[in-house]
Design an enzyme around this catalytic site. Structure first.
Site, short mmCIF file in Angstrom:
data_model
loop_
_atom_site.label_atom_id
_atom_site.label_comp_id
_atom_site.label_asym_id
_atom_site.label_seq_id
_atom_site.Cartn_x
_atom_site.Cartn_y
_atom_site.Cartn_z
N LYS A 79 -11.21 -6.50 39.60
CA LYS A 79 -12.64 -6.64 39.26
C LYS A 79 -12.87 -8.02 38.64
O LYS A 79 -12.08 -8.47 37.79
CB LYS A 79 -13.03 -5.54 38.28
CG LYS A 79 -14.50 -5.54 37.89
CD LYS A 79 -14.81 -4.36 36.97
CE LYS A 79 -16.26 -4.28 36.57
NZ LYS A 79 -16.52 -3.16 35.64
N SER A 154 -20.14 0.03 37.03
CA SER A 154 -20.20 -1.35 37.47
C SER A 154 -19.03 -1.78 38.36
O SER A 154 -19.14 -2.80 39.04
CB SER A 154 -20.25 -2.27 36.25
OG SER A 154 -19.08 -2.13 35.47
N SER A 178 -17.78 3.03 34.01
CA SER A 178 -17.72 2.11 35.16
C SER A 178 -16.48 2.17 36.02
O SER A 178 -16.45 1.53 37.08
CB SER A 178 -17.92 0.68 34.68
OG SER A 178 -19.28 0.45 34.51
N1 GLN Z 1 -23.45 2.31 33.49
C1 GLN Z 1 -23.06 1.95 32.16
C2 GLN Z 1 -23.84 0.74 31.69
O1 GLN Z 1 -24.62 0.27 32.42
C3 GLN Z 1 -21.59 1.74 32.09
C4 GLN Z 1 -21.14 0.37 32.34
C5 GLN Z 1 -19.65 0.20 32.17
O2 GLN Z 1 -18.93 1.17 31.97
N2 GLN Z 1 -19.22 -1.05 32.19
O3 GLN Z 1 -23.68 0.29 30.60
#
Ligand code: GLN
Length: 459
Positions: A79, A154, A178
């Site tokens: 990532k 994400s 994420s």
């Molecule tokens: N969807 C969550 C957010 O927008 C989680 C993001 C993540 O785990 N990096 O913060």
């Protein structure tokens, strides 16, 4: 032998036994990326030279008959929030579009030291903020199971790359879901380790008390191999735990019979899609048939998890992202007349809408007049959420829940409704807030052939 379908052990032994070469494996993955990724958009940067050098090293070992390291020749994707020395690392943001870090993230360095071959850097929501990968400053990622749908976020690129056979395993990061949510949307396995289990050194910070690095793979065993490789104390991250790393792979074949599985009613309430519910309930039934005891548990503060998360995470983000000011690294606005204007315009032009929204929310929550009402209160509720889990894990070994209330949604469906997007994180943010591990495992399909997953949290 279908090279793109190999698991870690199969790939490593095929190279060791000289049925194929690491070079051939890498080339076959790049060919697949070339063919498939223009429609999916999982990779932002390919690291061909670095990959071929590593593949050559592995092939020489195999040619000399020396035992390959545990991930010898295994093609992986990273990532793009994890720094890679000499390789552009964008965090999915325009502000870091041309950032070339001078250092490697510890998790990436450990993978390479164990013989893994890094194919490239994977698309994600900007600074890992999002649940659909639509917040990437470059382009969205599409779900390989249905190109009209999001892959989740994400770590959308990390999940899509595994699902489309464009990497054997990938690394993602999880701050509020994420790793697990995109794994669920794409029908792969995603593991978020306990907080501190894996060093965060070299991870571009979103919310430091919630950030975790972990693997996505086609099966549980491969996530265990990767975790065994990347876990453990790192002097470069003072929050990394100084606790011995067990052999997770060796533990995997132990029977599950006799395990106590918790089922929390708070995770099966309103808003849960009926097909996802059915798939998860069936999975729990299967565990019962295998000899698990299913025990009801209560996690009464769950309803406060979303507001708590979106205060703690944004507060930490507003502080972490203060470093992007156009001075030290990253994008700098042209022709500013004063220093203040340069800061302001660099941030305004460099950050996308969601990142700005988070910075504003977080700055507000931390501001002098509101700190006690929001940030301090959120920290107290975070302690209660953690106590909920402490209480439950006195009774059970693991808790099984859905990963996400629905299967993958359409691109654009929630893009203009940030609140709806935030609410869908309900089943995942709790584990991040409590610091406990979680794994998302495919357990069925909806009528539209979309994967549904269950998530197990264990102490
Ligand atoms: N969807 C969550 C957010 O927008 C989680 C993001 C993540 O785990 N990096 O913060």
């Amino acid at each position: 032998m279908e090279l793109n379908l190999l698991t870690i052990d199969a790939a490593r032994s095929a190279i060791q036994e000289r049925k194929t070469t690491s070079m051939a494996l890498v080339e076959s993955f790049y060919a697949r990326i070339q063919k498939e990724d223009s429609a999916i958009g999982a990779y932002l940067t390919l690291t061909r030279e670095r990959a071929l050098e590593q593949a050559d090293r592995i092939d020489r070992l195999a040619a000399e008959g020396k035992p390959l390291p545990p991930l010898g020749g295994v093609p992986v994707g990273i990532k793009d929030v994890m720094c890679t020395r000499g390789v552009r690392t964008t965090a999915g943001s325009k502000i870091l579009e041309n950032f070339i870090p001078p250092h490697d993230c510890t998790a990436v360095a450990r993978l390479e030291a164990a013989g893994a071959v890094v194919l490239g850097k994977l698309n994600c929501d900007e600074f890992a903020m999002g649940s659909s990968n639509e917040n990437s400053a470059f382009h969205p990622v599409r779900n390989p199971r249905d190109l009209s749908r999001v892959p989740g976020g994400s770590s959308g690129g990390s999940a899509a790359a595994v699902a489309a056979d464009m990497a054997v395993v990938t690394l993602g990061s999880d701050t509020g879901g994420s790793i697990r949510q995109p794994a669920s949307f794409c029908g792969v396995v995603g593991l978020m380790p306990t907080y501190g289990r894996v060093s965060r050194y070299g991870l571009i910070a979103f919310a430091s008390s919630l950030d975790h690095i972990g693997p996505l793979a086609k099966n549980v065993k491969d996530t265990a191999s990767v975790l065994r490789t990347i876990a453990g104390r790192d002097p470069m991250d003072s929050t990394s735990a100084d606790v011995p790393v067990p052999d997770y792979v060796a533990e995997i074949d132990k029977p599950v019979s006799g395990l106590k599985i918790g089922m929390a009613e708070e995770y099966f309430g309103d808003g849960l899609d009926a097909e996802v519910r059915k798939a998860v309930e069936d999975a729990i039934q299967s565990l019962a048939k295998l000899g698990c005891d299913v025990v009801p548990v209560s996690l009464p503060h769950t309803e406060y998890a979303i507001p708590t998360y979106y205060i703690v995470a944004t507060a930490e983000a507003s502080s972490n992202l203060a470093r992007f000011d156009g001075v030290r690294y990253g994008y700098r606005a042209k022709n500013a007349r004063t220093l203040a204007e340069m800061y302001r315009r660099s941030r305004d032009e460099g950050f996308g809408a969601e990142v700005k929204r988070r910075i504003m929310l977080g700055t507000y929550a931390l501001s002098a007049g509101y700190y006690d009402a929001y940030y301090l209160k959120a920290q107290k509720v975070r302690a209660l959420l953690t106590q909920d889990f402490d209480g439950a894990f006195r009774k059970v070994d693991a808790i099984v829940t859905p990963t996400s209330p629905t299967a993958a949604f359409q691109l654009g469906e929630k893009a203009n409704d940030p609140l709806a997007m935030y609410l869908a994180d309900i089943y995942t943010v709790t584990a991040d807030l409590a610091g406990i591990p979680g794994i998302s495992i495919p357990c069925g399909q909806t009528r539209e052939k979309l994967p549904a997953d269950w998530l197990a949290d264990s102490w």
